[in-house]
Scaffold this active site. Sequence first.
Site, PDB file in Angstrom:
ATOM      1  CE  LYS A  49      -3.331  -1.058  -0.659  1.00 24.63           C
ATOM      2  NZ  LYS A  49      -3.576  -1.674  -2.001  1.00 24.63           N
ATOM      3  CG  HIS A 109       4.525  -6.159  -1.089  1.00 23.14           C
ATOM      4  ND1 HIS A 109       4.661  -4.851  -1.523  1.00 23.14           N
ATOM      5  CD2 HIS A 109       3.327  -6.584  -1.574  1.00 23.14           C
ATOM      6  CE1 HIS A 109       3.584  -4.517  -2.237  1.00 23.14           C
ATOM      7  NE2 HIS A 109       2.777  -5.554  -2.291  1.00 23.14           N
ATOM      8  CB  SER A 139      -3.902   2.349   2.111  1.00 23.05           C
ATOM      9  OG  SER A 139      -4.014   1.718   0.863  1.00 23.05           O
TER      10      SER A 139
END
Length: 296
Positions: A49, A109, A139
């Site tokens: 995010k 990530h 988010s």
Amino acid sequence: MENMEEDFNRRELVDVQGVPLFWGIAEEWSQVESFETRPDDLLIATYPKSGTTWVSEIVDLIYNNGDTEKCKRDVIYNRVVFMELIIPGILNGIKDLEAMQSPRLVKTHLPVQLLPHSFWKNNCKVIYVARNAKDVVVSYYYFYQMAKLHPLPGTWEEFLEKFIAGKVAYGSWYDHVKGWWEKRKDHRILFLFYEDLKENPKQEIQKLLKFLEKDLPEETINKIVYHTSFDVMKNNPSANYTTVEEWDMDHSVSPFMRKGISGDWKNHFTVAQYERFEVDYQKKMKGSTLHFRAEI
């Protein structure tokens, strides 16, 4: 697809070397760890995010000299492959990358300590994008609701506590941003901030071009700025994740591209939550030279 949903989704996260990850990644971790890079691979690394899809679209446009039609050749997650995402029998980022022609754009990530060693060995270029923690947690909370690989988020209050404790997918935001920030000293890492991209996309795209040793005419750069603005991307099916099957992401709960602004956290944090968050934040970020803007 019903039974599939029950098999795959909303499972608890599994620890890999102290970092909570999706069960499929944990189960197939040896595949991720031994991933073989190529020297011309480009890695886009972020905490979830933080603008991953945005920067992926920008980079793909740079690689295709601003040709927006070419960038609609496929959905973003096939153009920039999510390396470690594995759902056994369904999806395998490692295998998809192995089948891909060079130059490959790779998304991750992973925190820096879990990145496959091969990236360092081959001295691959890395673009890291960081976003302020308060906007990230808001988010992430909405993303947890719609992206069903995640466990259920609980209430906003509960999720905020999980985030602070690093008990969310990919672990502690604080460790993540600090780890990559330190690593930039020894490797070819371009460290960008979501807030800078928001405020002056053209300037940040110029940084990317320089880092990628590419040269594009002014009008092409302007075209990329336009094409990667939030409103245009939100309506672009090859970038907005609306093509993902419903068992995986439910856009009716919350769209993948929700607001794309800085400072939305103000609509979610209570004063007490803000104060608690700030005290914890100062403690965890103490001594780091990394500074964020919580609004622009």
